[in-house]
Design a protein around this motif. Structure first.
Motif, short mmCIF file in Angstrom:
data_model
loop_
_atom_site.label_atom_id
_atom_site.label_comp_id
_atom_site.label_asym_id
_atom_site.label_seq_id
_atom_site.Cartn_x
_atom_site.Cartn_y
_atom_site.Cartn_z
N ALA A 93 7.35 -22.44 -22.40
CA ALA A 93 6.03 -22.90 -22.86
C ALA A 93 6.17 -23.77 -24.11
CB ALA A 93 5.13 -21.71 -23.14
N LEU A 94 7.08 -23.41 -25.01
CA LEU A 94 7.29 -24.21 -26.21
C LEU A 94 7.86 -25.58 -25.86
CD1 LEU A 94 7.33 -24.60 -29.25
CD2 LEU A 94 9.51 -23.37 -29.33
N ARG A 95 8.78 -25.61 -24.92
CA ARG A 95 9.35 -26.90 -24.51
C ARG A 95 8.30 -27.78 -23.86
NH1 ARG A 95 15.04 -24.14 -22.71
NH2 ARG A 95 16.25 -24.81 -24.54
N ALA A 96 7.38 -27.19 -23.13
CA ALA A 96 6.29 -27.99 -22.55
C ALA A 96 5.41 -28.56 -23.66
CB ALA A 96 5.46 -27.12 -21.60
N GLU A 97 5.18 -27.79 -24.69
CA GLU A 97 4.39 -28.27 -25.82
C GLU A 97 5.14 -29.38 -26.57
OE1 GLU A 97 0.82 -28.48 -27.25
OE2 GLU A 97 1.34 -26.86 -25.86
N MET A 98 6.46 -29.26 -26.69
CA MET A 98 7.26 -30.31 -27.31
C MET A 98 7.13 -31.61 -26.52
SD MET A 98 10.63 -27.93 -28.09
CE MET A 98 11.75 -29.29 -27.77
N ALA A 99 7.15 -31.51 -25.20
CA ALA A 99 7.01 -32.71 -24.38
C ALA A 99 5.64 -33.36 -24.59
CB ALA A 99 7.22 -32.35 -22.91
N ARG A 100 4.59 -32.55 -24.68
CA ARG A 100 3.25 -33.11 -24.92
C ARG A 100 3.17 -33.77 -26.29
NH1 ARG A 100 1.58 -28.81 -21.44
NH2 ARG A 100 1.78 -27.24 -23.08
N GLU A 101 3.91 -33.21 -27.26
CA GLU A 101 3.90 -33.77 -28.62
C GLU A 101 4.79 -35.00 -28.72
OE1 GLU A 101 2.65 -33.83 -32.62
OE2 GLU A 101 1.94 -32.58 -30.95
N GLY A 102 5.66 -35.21 -27.73
CA GLY A 102 6.55 -36.35 -27.74
C GLY A 102 7.73 -36.19 -28.68
N VAL A 103 8.25 -34.94 -28.78
CA VAL A 103 9.40 -34.69 -29.66
C VAL A 103 10.52 -34.06 -28.84
CG1 VAL A 103 7.98 -34.45 -31.73
CG2 VAL A 103 8.52 -32.41 -30.36
N ASP A 104 11.74 -34.20 -29.35
CA ASP A 104 12.91 -33.69 -28.66
C ASP A 104 13.37 -32.33 -29.19
OD1 ASP A 104 13.54 -36.21 -27.10
OD2 ASP A 104 13.57 -36.97 -29.16
N GLY A 105 12.73 -31.87 -30.23
CA GLY A 105 13.11 -30.58 -30.79
C GLY A 105 12.02 -30.03 -31.68
N LEU A 162 3.84 -25.74 -33.36
CA LEU A 162 3.79 -25.72 -31.91
C LEU A 162 3.80 -24.31 -31.35
CD1 LEU A 162 6.15 -28.71 -30.97
CD2 LEU A 162 3.72 -28.72 -31.56
N VAL A 163 4.45 -23.37 -32.05
CA VAL A 163 4.42 -21.98 -31.59
C VAL A 163 3.01 -21.44 -31.64
CG1 VAL A 163 5.19 -19.62 -32.09
CG2 VAL A 163 6.83 -21.51 -32.16
N ASP A 164 2.27 -21.77 -32.68
CA ASP A 164 0.89 -21.28 -32.81
C ASP A 164 0.02 -21.76 -31.66
OD1 ASP A 164 1.86 -20.24 -35.13
OD2 ASP A 164 0.67 -21.49 -36.48
N ARG A 165 0.32 -22.90 -31.10
CA ARG A 165 -0.47 -23.43 -29.99
C ARG A 165 -0.32 -22.57 -28.73
NH1 ARG A 165 0.82 -29.94 -29.77
NH2 ARG A 165 0.53 -30.41 -31.99
N ILE A 166 0.83 -21.92 -28.57
CA ILE A 166 1.07 -21.18 -27.33
C ILE A 166 1.00 -19.67 -27.52
CG2 ILE A 166 2.52 -23.04 -26.43
CD1 ILE A 166 4.99 -21.32 -27.14
N TRP A 167 0.81 -19.20 -28.77
CA TRP A 167 0.77 -17.77 -29.07
C TRP A 167 -0.68 -17.31 -28.95
CZ3 TRP A 167 3.33 -15.42 -34.10
CH2 TRP A 167 3.32 -14.03 -34.01
N ALA A 168 -1.05 -16.91 -27.73
CA ALA A 168 -2.46 -16.62 -27.44
C ALA A 168 -2.97 -15.38 -28.16
CB ALA A 168 -2.65 -16.48 -25.93
#
Length: 595
Positions: A20-32, A148-154
């Motif tokens: 889920a974090l990697r998917a959020e990274m992709a949406r943000e346009g970052v590699d890490g 980005l973790v806060d975005r996916i930590w429901a």
């Protein structure tokens, strides 16, 4: 009161959270993205809502971080946690030895063509961000973003809102107004208009208040600006301050936490920030108005005054009595009849008989057999073990009392210990005694003397992967800087500083050993024949609990070491004996008998 939640990822939860974090990274346009074990205050301990590293990876150590890239997630841990991390993280996470491997080197190796690595500027200090400068030459851009973790930590827990209480002057030893005036004078002398305080223990010490936002630590989360006119702007939720409004006085102005960044942006003049503790977000808000310097509270807080030392010494005597009552009980139990969990519960119960106890000072470490080799072990239902014959028990614990903070480790023989364990224990004891007996010239730092506390182990080709000692607060954080007994510490030791003395030895998969006393630095008495122009320091011991004589190979001790231990045990018997019951007193007499 403090409420805890289980925010740690179980092994099977780590991989989907990582995805889920990697998917959020992709949406943000970052590699890490970097996930540190940190909050906006950069303290060692974090509230459940800020335990992002544990939630993502399952690793619960008090230091470390995770660097998540598209095809690898490195969990960076130091020597204290290399056994622990392997047991806690899923195979999708890769443990990385840190600081031997630096983040900059690792990123260059895994992003050879460059890329964009995001970070939350609230969770990384100014000094940390400055170390990333070489990455630009490798084409790697470090970019700020929201977390980005806060975005996916429901189900992220709410931020703690516990009430703040006044710390009595009889234990603080100096009124808050006098502390503010004293420190403000140092700002004026430096030509600075203010200092930004981001670490809660500095704010607690300065204003003589305590809180309970962080488990096991009497801290309230907030920020403050100490101005050169000795007034303070305190940024903390108003509902936490109801009981202390009168105590804080007119020189402390109260503000909502949401006003903090805006007030920094509007600040005129120069404001000191500590690059080792101030988040990058604070430096960004101040821009050119920020000047780097030490937290003005750090050294004054470390140099305990007479009231703080007296209170801490008294707290240690009561804590020592609780330990002796517990050890007498444990020694009476048949080997193989007690579990690690029962040890933790029974010891905490012994401490809670003292009405001055506010909380234990950290989660008790009670590791037997191979669990003892996990330096910061914490027992769980899955890892709980019986104390079996022939094993060692590493018991590291402490209390937060109104008058002081305690931290003590004893290694205890269960049944008859083996020859290897006895020899290793004796070497660790020699390390502890070497530091306890030490006199040193004023001006030396922890790095200058800590090797003395390792030499007996080094001579046997052995060592341990943690510092020799840490600073300790006065009813504050059990781990307090800036003083340390560490090869990394450049801070000169000064009278009034309290430090731990805790050498150890750990055989992974077999056993662990650690012995810990707390000591306070004091001016050494002059010696006959000594150089009158040289000023020396030495220690006053604060901890008084027997050291397990069954584990000592007496023949390995020098006469001086044996004399030191006999004198120490005589002091333990004299100071603790009148404070315990008859059964514990009889046990204590045997435990402190001369070698």
């Amino acid at each position: 009161m403090f409420q805890t939640f289980d925010v740690t990822a179980r092994p099977e939860q780590g991989p989907p959270r990582l995805a889920a974090l990697r998917a959020e990274m992709a949406r943000e346009g970052v590699d890490g993205f970097l996930v540190p074990r940190a909050d906006a205050h950069q303290g060692e301990y974090v509230a459940d809502c800020d335990a992002r590293l544990a939630w993502l990876t399952g690793f619960t150590g008090s230091a470390g971080f995770c660097a998540v890239l598209p095809d690898i997630a490195g969990v960076f841990v130091d020597g204290r946690y290399r056994t622990q991390v392997k047991a806690q993280v899923a195979p999708e996470f890769t443990p990385v030895d840190w600081p031997e491997t630096q983040l900059t080197t690792w990123l260059c190796d895994h992003l050879p063509d460059g890329g964009r690595v995001a970070f939350d500027p609230w969770l990384h200090t100014v000094a940390e961000v400055e170390k990333w400068a070489p990455l630009e030459q490798a084409g790697i851009r470090m970019v700020r973003c929201d977390n980005l973790v806060d975005r996916i930590w429901a189900d992220r827990p709410a931020r703690p809102m516990n009430p703040v209480k006044a710390h009595p002057l009889e234990f603080a030893g100096e009124p808050a107004a006098e502390k503010c005036a004293r420190l403000a004078a140092t700002l004026r002398k430096a030509g600075q208009d203010a200092a930004v305080l981001t670490q809660p223990d500095s704010i607690m010490w300065l204003l003589n208040i305590r809180g309970s936002d962080i488990a096991r630590n009497p801290l309230a989360q907030g920020f403050a600006i100490l101005r050169a006119d000795a007034t303070v702007d305190l940024y903390m939720e108003a509902r936490k301050l109801t009981e202390v409004r009168g105590h804080l006085g007119e020189n402390v102005r109260l503000h909502a936490p949401d006003d903090f960044l805006g007030d920094l942006r509007a600040f005129t003049g120069t404001a000191r920030i500590d690059p080792n503790s101030a988040p990058q977000a604070v430096a960004d808000a101040l821009a050119s108005r920020a000047v780097q310097g030490d937290d003005p509270c750090a050294l004054p807080k470390a140099r305990k005054n007479a009231a703080e030392i007296a209170g801490t010494a008294e707290a240690h005597l009561r804590d020592g009595a609780a330990m002796v009552e517990f050890l007498a009980w444990l020694d009476a139990q048949p080997p193989g009849s007690v579990t690690e969990t029962q040890v933790v519960t029974r010891l905490e119960t012994a401490r809670r008989r003292d009405n001055a106890l506010q909380e234990i000072s950290f989660d008790t470490i009670a590791g037997t057999g191979p669990n003892g080799a996990v330096i910061h072990y914490r027992v769980t239902e899955e890892t709980d073990r019986l104390l079996e014959p022939g094993h060692l028990l590493v018991l590291d614990s402490g209390g937060q009392y109104l008058d002081g903070t305690t931290d003590i480790t004893r290694t205890i023989a269960i049944g008859s210990p083996g020859a290897e364990e006895r020899a290793a224990f004796t070497r660790v004891l020699q390390c502890m005694i070497a530091i306890s007996r030490l006199r040193w010239p004023r001006g030396l730092a922890g790095r200058d003397i800590e090797a003395i506390g390792r030499m007996p182990l080094w001579l046997a080709g052995q060592d341990f992967n943690h510092g020799l000692g840490h600073g300790v607060g006065a009813y504050l954080s059990v781990h307090e800087g800036p003083q340390r007994l560490s090869r990394l510490s450049h801070v000169p030791l000064e009278p009034g500083m309290i430090l731990s003395n805790e050498p150890g030895y750990y055989r992974e998969g077999a056993f662990g050993i650690r012995i810990e006393n707390l000591l306070v630095v004091q001016q050494a008495a002059p010696l006959s024949g000594g150089d009158p122009e040289r000023h020396f320091l030495d220690w006053r011991t604060l901890t008084f609990v027997p050291i397990d004589r069954r584990l000592i190979e007496t023949a390995l001790l020098t006469a001086g070491e044996r004399d030191w231990l006999n004198r120490y045990h005589a002091d333990v018997a004299e100071k603790i004996g009148p404070r315990v019951g008859e059964t514990a007193r009889r046990w204590l007499e045997a435990a402190t008998a001369p070698l």
